[in-house]
Design a protein around this motif. Structure first.
Motif, PDB file in Angstrom:
ATOM      1  N   MET A   1      22.779  12.507 -30.075  1.00  0.00           N
ATOM      2  CA  MET A   1      21.987  13.259 -31.020  1.00  0.00           C
ATOM      3  C   MET A   1      22.000  14.730 -30.619  1.00  0.00           C
ATOM      4  SD  MET A   1      17.954  12.785 -31.839  1.00  0.00           S
ATOM      5  CE  MET A   1      17.591  12.716 -33.559  1.00  0.00           C
ATOM      6  N   ASP A   2      22.185  15.610 -31.566  1.00  0.00           N
ATOM      7  CA  ASP A   2      22.190  17.044 -31.293  1.00  0.00           C
ATOM      8  C   ASP A   2      20.771  17.559 -31.081  1.00  0.00           C
ATOM      9  OD1 ASP A   2      24.932  17.258 -31.505  1.00  0.00           O
ATOM     10  OD2 ASP A   2      24.867  17.658 -33.652  1.00  0.00           O
ATOM     11  N   TYR A   3      20.669  18.623 -30.309  1.00  0.00           N
ATOM     12  CA  TYR A   3      19.362  19.222 -30.057  1.00  0.00           C
ATOM     13  C   TYR A   3      19.418  20.723 -30.301  1.00  0.00           C
ATOM     14  CZ  TYR A   3      21.343  20.805 -25.642  1.00  0.00           C
ATOM     15  OH  TYR A   3      22.121  21.397 -24.693  1.00  0.00           O
ATOM     16  N   LEU A   4      18.238  21.325 -30.467  1.00  0.00           N
ATOM     17  CA  LEU A   4      18.083  22.773 -30.559  1.00  0.00           C
ATOM     18  C   LEU A   4      17.514  23.243 -29.234  1.00  0.00           C
ATOM     19  CD1 LEU A   4      16.284  22.781 -34.023  1.00  0.00           C
ATOM     20  CD2 LEU A   4      18.707  23.259 -33.598  1.00  0.00           C
ATOM     21  N   ASP A   5      17.582  24.555 -28.941  1.00  0.00           N
ATOM     22  CA  ASP A   5      16.916  25.001 -27.719  1.00  0.00           C
ATOM     23  C   ASP A   5      15.423  25.140 -27.992  1.00  0.00           C
ATOM     24  OD1 ASP A   5      16.221  27.639 -28.571  1.00  0.00           O
ATOM     25  OD2 ASP A   5      18.147  28.414 -27.921  1.00  0.00           O
ATOM     26  N   GLY A   6      14.652  25.278 -26.921  1.00  0.00           N
ATOM     27  CA  GLY A   6      13.204  25.298 -27.017  1.00  0.00           C
ATOM     28  C   GLY A   6      12.632  26.400 -27.878  1.00  0.00           C
ATOM     29  N   ASN A   7      13.412  27.457 -28.138  1.00  0.00           N
ATOM     30  CA  ASN A   7      12.934  28.539 -29.011  1.00  0.00           C
ATOM     31  C   ASN A   7      12.581  28.025 -30.400  1.00  0.00           C
ATOM     32  OD1 ASN A   7      13.055  31.027 -27.456  1.00  0.00           O
ATOM     33  ND2 ASN A   7      15.248  30.602 -27.334  1.00  0.00           N
ATOM     34  N   ALA A   8      13.211  26.964 -30.834  1.00  0.00           N
ATOM     35  CA  ALA A   8      12.967  26.427 -32.170  1.00  0.00           C
ATOM     36  C   ALA A   8      11.570  25.813 -32.291  1.00  0.00           C
ATOM     37  CB  ALA A   8      14.032  25.392 -32.521  1.00  0.00           C
ATOM     38  N   SER A  23       8.271  31.545 -24.030  1.00  0.00           N
ATOM     39  CA  SER A  23       8.480  32.349 -22.829  1.00  0.00           C
ATOM     40  C   SER A  23       7.615  31.880 -21.662  1.00  0.00           C
ATOM     41  CB  SER A  23       8.213  33.830 -23.116  1.00  0.00           C
ATOM     42  OG  SER A  23       6.851  34.027 -23.455  1.00  0.00           O
ATOM     43  N   ALA A  24       6.775  30.864 -21.898  1.00  0.00           N
ATOM     44  CA  ALA A  24       5.947  30.303 -20.830  1.00  0.00           C
ATOM     45  C   ALA A  24       6.820  29.511 -19.868  1.00  0.00           C
ATOM     46  CB  ALA A  24       4.875  29.397 -21.427  1.00  0.00           C
ATOM     47  N   ARG A  25       6.425  29.509 -18.609  1.00  0.00           N
ATOM     48  CA  ARG A  25       7.129  28.714 -17.607  1.00  0.00           C
ATOM     49  C   ARG A  25       6.393  27.408 -17.400  1.00  0.00           C
ATOM     50  NH1 ARG A  25       8.645  30.587 -12.362  1.00  0.00           N
ATOM     51  NH2 ARG A  25       6.446  30.425 -11.900  1.00  0.00           N
ATOM     52  N   GLY A  26       7.150  26.348 -17.193  1.00  0.00           N
ATOM     53  CA  GLY A  26       6.562  25.052 -16.920  1.00  0.00           C
ATOM     54  C   GLY A  26       7.351  24.325 -15.851  1.00  0.00           C
ATOM     55  N   LYS A  27       6.688  23.356 -15.217  1.00  0.00           N
ATOM     56  CA  LYS A  27       7.335  22.555 -14.182  1.00  0.00           C
ATOM     57  C   LYS A  27       7.459  21.114 -14.672  1.00  0.00           C
ATOM     58  CE  LYS A  27       6.903  20.950  -9.441  1.00  0.00           C
ATOM     59  NZ  LYS A  27       6.010  20.885  -8.271  1.00  0.00           N
ATOM     60  N   VAL A  36      11.581  28.394 -18.227  1.00  0.00           N
ATOM     61  CA  VAL A  36      10.874  28.727 -19.454  1.00  0.00           C
ATOM     62  C   VAL A  36      11.102  27.626 -20.483  1.00  0.00           C
ATOM     63  CG1 VAL A  36      10.883  31.229 -19.097  1.00  0.00           C
ATOM     64  CG2 VAL A  36      12.771  30.150 -20.330  1.00  0.00           C
ATOM     65  N   ILE A  37      10.131  27.446 -21.360  1.00  0.00           N
ATOM     66  CA  ILE A  37      10.197  26.411 -22.387  1.00  0.00           C
ATOM     67  C   ILE A  37      11.411  26.611 -23.288  1.00  0.00           C
ATOM     68  CG2 ILE A  37       8.992  25.451 -24.403  1.00  0.00           C
ATOM     69  CD1 ILE A  37       7.806  24.662 -21.642  1.00  0.00           C
ATOM     70  N   GLY A  48       8.010  14.693 -35.976  1.00  0.00           N
ATOM     71  CA  GLY A  48       7.597  15.783 -35.101  1.00  0.00           C
ATOM     72  C   GLY A  48       8.730  16.247 -34.222  1.00  0.00           C
ATOM     73  N   MET A  49       8.373  16.613 -32.973  1.00  0.00           N
ATOM     74  CA  MET A  49       9.382  17.143 -32.060  1.00  0.00           C
ATOM     75  C   MET A  49       9.175  16.602 -30.655  1.00  0.00           C
ATOM     76  SD  MET A  49       8.165  21.035 -31.411  1.00  0.00           S
ATOM     77  CE  MET A  49       6.945  21.349 -30.162  1.00  0.00           C
ATOM     78  N   VAL A  50      10.286  16.552 -29.926  1.00  0.00           N
ATOM     79  CA  VAL A  50      10.282  16.143 -28.528  1.00  0.00           C
ATOM     80  C   VAL A  50      11.041  17.207 -27.754  1.00  0.00           C
ATOM     81  CG1 VAL A  50      11.101  14.426 -26.859  1.00  0.00           C
ATOM     82  CG2 VAL A  50      10.217  13.675 -29.078  1.00  0.00           C
ATOM     83  N   LEU A  51      10.417  17.740 -26.694  1.00  0.00           N
ATOM     84  CA  LEU A  51      11.070  18.686 -25.796  1.00  0.00           C
ATOM     85  C   LEU A  51      11.471  17.928 -24.535  1.00  0.00           C
ATOM     86  CD1 LEU A  51       8.804  21.846 -26.002  1.00  0.00           C
ATOM     87  CD2 LEU A  51      11.258  21.786 -26.448  1.00  0.00           C
TER      88      LEU A  51
END
Length: 84
Positions: A1-8, A23-27, A36-37, A48-51
């Motif tokens: 399955m194709d994905y988009l980057d987190g900016n979307a 632009s937030a950082r997460g662990k 960054v997200i 919905g969406m899944v990151l």
């Protein structure tokens, strides 16, 4: 399955956060990667969406919209750091 980057994810997440979350950082709670997200892989569908972590592929966040409510699950993140 194709994905988009987190900016979307910016549009949906801007409904909840007053700052740019991409632009937030997460662990990642699974592998410990800190980034960054915007670097996460975003998968979307009608529900919905899944990151997913760009390093290990584990789910770091999920969001769904139901009946004018946004349900946000961030349990895949040990922490999320926002610039204010």
């Amino acid at each position: 399955m194709d994905y988009l980057d987190g900016n979307a994810a910016a549009g949906l997440l801007s409904e909840v956060f007053a700052v740019d979350v991409t632009s937030a950082r997460g662990k990642c709670a699974h592998c410990g990667d800190v980034s960054v997200i915007a670097k996460a892989h975003l998968y979307t569908d009608d529900h919905g969406m899944v990151l997913r972590c760009a390093v290990c592929g584990d789910v770091i966040a999920m969001a769904t919209e139901r009946s004018s409510r946004l349900c946000l699950d961030l349990r895949g993140l040990d922490w999320l750091e926002l610039e204010v």
